[in-house]
Design a protein around this motif. Sequence first.
Motif, PDB file in Angstrom:
ATOM      1  N   VAL A 196     -13.593  20.877  -3.704  1.00  0.00           N
ATOM      2  CA  VAL A 196     -13.133  20.163  -2.521  1.00  0.00           C
ATOM      3  C   VAL A 196     -11.611  20.049  -2.576  1.00  0.00           C
ATOM      4  O   VAL A 196     -11.000  20.154  -3.644  1.00  0.00           O
ATOM      5  CB  VAL A 196     -13.779  18.766  -2.423  1.00  0.00           C
ATOM      6  CG1 VAL A 196     -15.260  18.879  -2.198  1.00  0.00           C
ATOM      7  CG2 VAL A 196     -13.474  17.933  -3.657  1.00  0.00           C
ATOM      8  N   GLU A 197     -11.016  19.828  -1.433  1.00  0.00           N
ATOM      9  CA  GLU A 197      -9.550  19.795  -1.314  1.00  0.00           C
ATOM     10  C   GLU A 197      -9.037  18.363  -1.406  1.00  0.00           C
ATOM     11  O   GLU A 197      -9.458  17.489  -0.632  1.00  0.00           O
ATOM     12  CB  GLU A 197      -9.130  20.411   0.017  1.00  0.00           C
ATOM     13  CG  GLU A 197      -7.641  20.372   0.290  1.00  0.00           C
ATOM     14  CD  GLU A 197      -7.305  20.826   1.690  1.00  0.00           C
ATOM     15  OE1 GLU A 197      -6.147  20.623   2.118  1.00  0.00           O
ATOM     16  OE2 GLU A 197      -8.197  21.381   2.365  1.00  0.00           O
ATOM     17  N   ALA A 198      -8.157  18.109  -2.361  1.00  0.00           N
ATOM     18  CA  ALA A 198      -7.536  16.786  -2.491  1.00  0.00           C
ATOM     19  C   ALA A 198      -6.555  16.565  -1.351  1.00  0.00           C
ATOM     20  O   ALA A 198      -5.750  17.438  -1.028  1.00  0.00           O
ATOM     21  CB  ALA A 198      -6.825  16.670  -3.826  1.00  0.00           C
ATOM     22  N   VAL A 199      -6.610  15.390  -0.739  1.00  0.00           N
ATOM     23  CA  VAL A 199      -5.752  15.080   0.408  1.00  0.00           C
ATOM     24  C   VAL A 199      -4.746  13.988   0.080  1.00  0.00           C
ATOM     25  O   VAL A 199      -3.560  14.112   0.373  1.00  0.00           O
ATOM     26  CB  VAL A 199      -6.608  14.659   1.626  1.00  0.00           C
ATOM     27  CG1 VAL A 199      -5.727  14.159   2.767  1.00  0.00           C
ATOM     28  CG2 VAL A 199      -7.484  15.813   2.088  1.00  0.00           C
ATOM     29  N   ALA A 200      -5.193  12.906  -0.557  1.00  0.00           N
ATOM     30  CA  ALA A 200      -4.276  11.790  -0.789  1.00  0.00           C
ATOM     31  C   ALA A 200      -4.808  10.855  -1.868  1.00  0.00           C
ATOM     32  O   ALA A 200      -6.009  10.822  -2.157  1.00  0.00           O
ATOM     33  CB  ALA A 200      -4.052  11.007   0.511  1.00  0.00           C
ATOM     34  N   VAL A 201      -3.880  10.103  -2.458  1.00  0.00           N
ATOM     35  CA  VAL A 201      -4.203   8.973  -3.326  1.00  0.00           C
ATOM     36  C   VAL A 201      -3.562   7.731  -2.708  1.00  0.00           C
ATOM     37  O   VAL A 201      -2.365   7.748  -2.368  1.00  0.00           O
ATOM     38  CB  VAL A 201      -3.677   9.182  -4.759  1.00  0.00           C
ATOM     39  CG1 VAL A 201      -3.909   7.923  -5.597  1.00  0.00           C
ATOM     40  CG2 VAL A 201      -4.350  10.375  -5.410  1.00  0.00           C
ATOM     41  N   VAL A 202      -4.349   6.686  -2.545  1.00  0.00           N
ATOM     42  CA  VAL A 202      -3.858   5.442  -1.941  1.00  0.00           C
ATOM     43  C   VAL A 202      -3.868   4.357  -3.007  1.00  0.00           C
ATOM     44  O   VAL A 202      -4.930   3.985  -3.522  1.00  0.00           O
ATOM     45  CB  VAL A 202      -4.724   5.020  -0.739  1.00  0.00           C
ATOM     46  CG1 VAL A 202      -4.121   3.783  -0.070  1.00  0.00           C
ATOM     47  CG2 VAL A 202      -4.843   6.158   0.259  1.00  0.00           C
ATOM     48  N   MET A 235       0.847  -1.192   0.000  1.00  0.00           N
ATOM     49  CA  MET A 235       0.000   0.000   0.000  1.00  0.00           C
ATOM     50  C   MET A 235       0.882   1.242   0.000  1.00  0.00           C
ATOM     51  O   MET A 235       1.864   1.329   0.719  1.00  0.00           O
ATOM     52  CB  MET A 235      -0.911  -0.018   1.240  1.00  0.00           C
ATOM     53  CG  MET A 235      -1.926   1.103   1.288  1.00  0.00           C
ATOM     54  SD  MET A 235      -1.307   2.536   2.236  1.00  0.00           S
ATOM     55  CE  MET A 235      -1.236   1.853   3.893  1.00  0.00           C
ATOM     56  N   ARG A 236       0.525   2.214  -0.848  1.00  0.00           N
ATOM     57  CA  ARG A 236       1.322   3.427  -0.977  1.00  0.00           C
ATOM     58  C   ARG A 236       0.392   4.638  -0.926  1.00  0.00           C
ATOM     59  O   ARG A 236      -0.643   4.663  -1.603  1.00  0.00           O
ATOM     60  CB  ARG A 236       2.093   3.397  -2.299  1.00  0.00           C
ATOM     61  CG  ARG A 236       2.891   4.653  -2.616  1.00  0.00           C
ATOM     62  CD  ARG A 236       3.862   4.388  -3.771  1.00  0.00           C
ATOM     63  NE  ARG A 236       3.147   3.857  -4.928  1.00  0.00           N
ATOM     64  CZ  ARG A 236       2.616   4.607  -5.903  1.00  0.00           C
ATOM     65  NH1 ARG A 236       2.720   5.944  -5.823  1.00  0.00           N
ATOM     66  NH2 ARG A 236       2.007   4.079  -6.924  1.00  0.00           N
ATOM     67  N   ILE A 237       0.744   5.636  -0.110  1.00  0.00           N
ATOM     68  CA  ILE A 237      -0.060   6.850   0.040  1.00  0.00           C
ATOM     69  C   ILE A 237       0.725   8.042  -0.483  1.00  0.00           C
ATOM     70  O   ILE A 237       1.842   8.307  -0.032  1.00  0.00           O
ATOM     71  CB  ILE A 237      -0.447   7.095   1.518  1.00  0.00           C
ATOM     72  CG1 ILE A 237      -1.307   5.952   2.050  1.00  0.00           C
ATOM     73  CG2 ILE A 237      -1.204   8.420   1.654  1.00  0.00           C
ATOM     74  CD1 ILE A 237      -1.714   6.112   3.511  1.00  0.00           C
ATOM     75  N   THR A 238       0.146   8.737  -1.434  1.00  0.00           N
ATOM     76  CA  THR A 238       0.679  10.019  -1.896  1.00  0.00           C
ATOM     77  C   THR A 238      -0.234  11.094  -1.344  1.00  0.00           C
ATOM     78  O   THR A 238      -1.423  11.132  -1.660  1.00  0.00           O
ATOM     79  CB  THR A 238       0.697  10.094  -3.438  1.00  0.00           C
ATOM     80  OG1 THR A 238       1.488   9.025  -3.942  1.00  0.00           O
ATOM     81  CG2 THR A 238       1.272  11.429  -3.900  1.00  0.00           C
ATOM     82  N   SER A 239       0.311  11.963  -0.480  1.00  0.00           N
ATOM     83  CA  SER A 239      -0.557  12.870   0.264  1.00  0.00           C
ATOM     84  C   SER A 239      -0.032  14.293   0.255  1.00  0.00           C
ATOM     85  O   SER A 239       1.165  14.529   0.369  1.00  0.00           O
ATOM     86  CB  SER A 239      -0.699  12.401   1.721  1.00  0.00           C
ATOM     87  OG  SER A 239      -1.504  13.295   2.469  1.00  0.00           O
ATOM     88  N   ALA A 240      -0.984  15.238   0.099  1.00  0.00           N
ATOM     89  CA  ALA A 240      -0.668  16.661   0.223  1.00  0.00           C
ATOM     90  C   ALA A 240      -0.751  17.114   1.666  1.00  0.00           C
ATOM     91  O   ALA A 240      -0.382  18.226   1.991  1.00  0.00           O
ATOM     92  CB  ALA A 240      -1.642  17.494  -0.625  1.00  0.00           C
ATOM     93  N   LEU A 241      -1.253  16.253   2.530  1.00  0.00           N
ATOM     94  CA  LEU A 241      -1.450  16.589   3.935  1.00  0.00           C
ATOM     95  C   LEU A 241      -0.833  15.494   4.785  1.00  0.00           C
ATOM     96  O   LEU A 241      -1.178  14.325   4.655  1.00  0.00           O
ATOM     97  CB  LEU A 241      -2.950  16.703   4.251  1.00  0.00           C
ATOM     98  CG  LEU A 241      -3.325  16.909   5.706  1.00  0.00           C
ATOM     99  CD1 LEU A 241      -2.891  18.299   6.168  1.00  0.00           C
ATOM    100  CD2 LEU A 241      -4.831  16.748   5.907  1.00  0.00           C
ATOM    101  N   VAL A 242       0.099  15.875   5.636  1.00  0.00           N
ATOM    102  CA  VAL A 242       0.750  14.889   6.493  1.00  0.00           C
ATOM    103  C   VAL A 242      -0.168  14.583   7.669  1.00  0.00           C
ATOM    104  O   VAL A 242      -0.262  15.341   8.631  1.00  0.00           O
ATOM    105  CB  VAL A 242       2.111  15.410   7.006  1.00  0.00           C
ATOM    106  CG1 VAL A 242       2.768  14.363   7.892  1.00  0.00           C
ATOM    107  CG2 VAL A 242       3.020  15.764   5.835  1.00  0.00           C
ATOM    108  N   ASP A 243      -0.900  13.487   7.562  1.00  0.00           N
ATOM    109  CA  ASP A 243      -1.812  13.060   8.621  1.00  0.00           C
ATOM    110  C   ASP A 243      -1.554  11.576   8.889  1.00  0.00           C
ATOM    111  O   ASP A 243      -2.068  10.709   8.176  1.00  0.00           O
ATOM    112  CB  ASP A 243      -3.267  13.281   8.217  1.00  0.00           C
ATOM    113  CG  ASP A 243      -4.239  13.040   9.381  1.00  0.00           C
ATOM    114  OD1 ASP A 243      -3.789  12.484  10.407  1.00  0.00           O
ATOM    115  OD2 ASP A 243      -5.414  13.407   9.266  1.00  0.00           O
TER     116      ASP A 243
END
Length: 405
Positions: free
Chosen positions: A79-85, A1-9
């Motif tokens: 809406v604000e994009a947060v991540a792609v998993v 599983m890989r997460i590309t995220s604009a928000l570090v959460d």
Amino acid sequence: MRITSALVDPALLDLPWSTPLEQWPADHLVALPQGISRHIVRFVKLAGTVYAVKETGERVAEKEYDLLRALERIGFPSVEAVAVVTDRHAPDGEPLDTVLVTRHLQFSLPYRALFSHTLRENTMIRLLDAQAALLVRMHLTGFFWGDCSLSNTLFRRDAGSFAAYLVDAETGALRPKLSNGQRDEDLDLARTNIFGEALDLQAAGLLHESIDPEQMADEVLARYERLWHEVTYEQEVQQDSRHHMEGRIRRLNELGFDVAEVSMSVSDSGQSFMVRPKVVDPGYHVRRLFRLTGLDAEENQARQLLNDLDTYRAESDLTDEQQAAHRWLTEVFEPVVRAVPPNQRGKLEPTELFSQVLNHRWRLSEEAGRDVGLAPAVQSFLNDVLVHRPDERAVLGVEVDALLS
């Protein structure tokens, strides 16, 4: 599983990514009004923030993520994009669909939630105005939607009107400028989709008998064309009537559009100018309010708050605009917001609350034949209006009929 995220959460790592979205356990989910979607969509709450999670194809998710990020950078209402998993797998090794994560837009509702009870005609008109304005703003930006519909839009209150936000951008494309043919294609798709949605509402008994589905779809386009003409047409101005150009710029500002520059050329007769303003992204009042007070608001809310600020400045005989704005914020706006009991602060966002208090004060003053003052109006609004409203920020138990008043 890989997460590309604009928000570090880091909390995103705790979600059950190895489980298909439709099988996620209830303890991870929150209930929110949801529009029609061709994809599986769920809402989750992490550390006080609500996210929308949508399963889709990898290339589609990455394209939509990039588009939403680009729209955010130019301040477009979406809406604000947060991540792609990606690279999700079930415990048995079976590959699972890619997921797009976006931040849920607080105080917003999909159109089907607004239509949960038969919608009054004047409320529907406000929705159509918001949809048309979103399309105009989109095309001025150079964004081709490709799937404009009420289902792909969220609506927020805006001082008696609605503000529309784009939700689904997977069919979109951002270009330097759209041709008339591209705009027409987008409008044709919008008409088809909205007509179909209106027919669906009619079949469910949720459309008032006075509203014709085809007319409803046509009305969105008619409102779009009127607004598009106002912000783009070339105007002939006589040399001795240059004040007409100033009047047009003021009208555009009232509609919420900034004018970056004006292109002028002498007409063939030599007796007049052909003038075309270069309209930039809407938000004239929003930007002025934010510059003066730091408040973030919708366009109509900002216009109303600025009118109150300007009135306060005149009554206080303050010549310095920044000083007047600071005093209005601390002596007028903030006391109204603080007057709301803590258990009722999720009912309306602060700028909408203040706008509704101003409207309530005006109604009370009309009935009394005199200005009743702000403090009595606030108390009356809290006791007689706000207490009966549902919690628009709540994630459970949203009652939509009360939102339509």
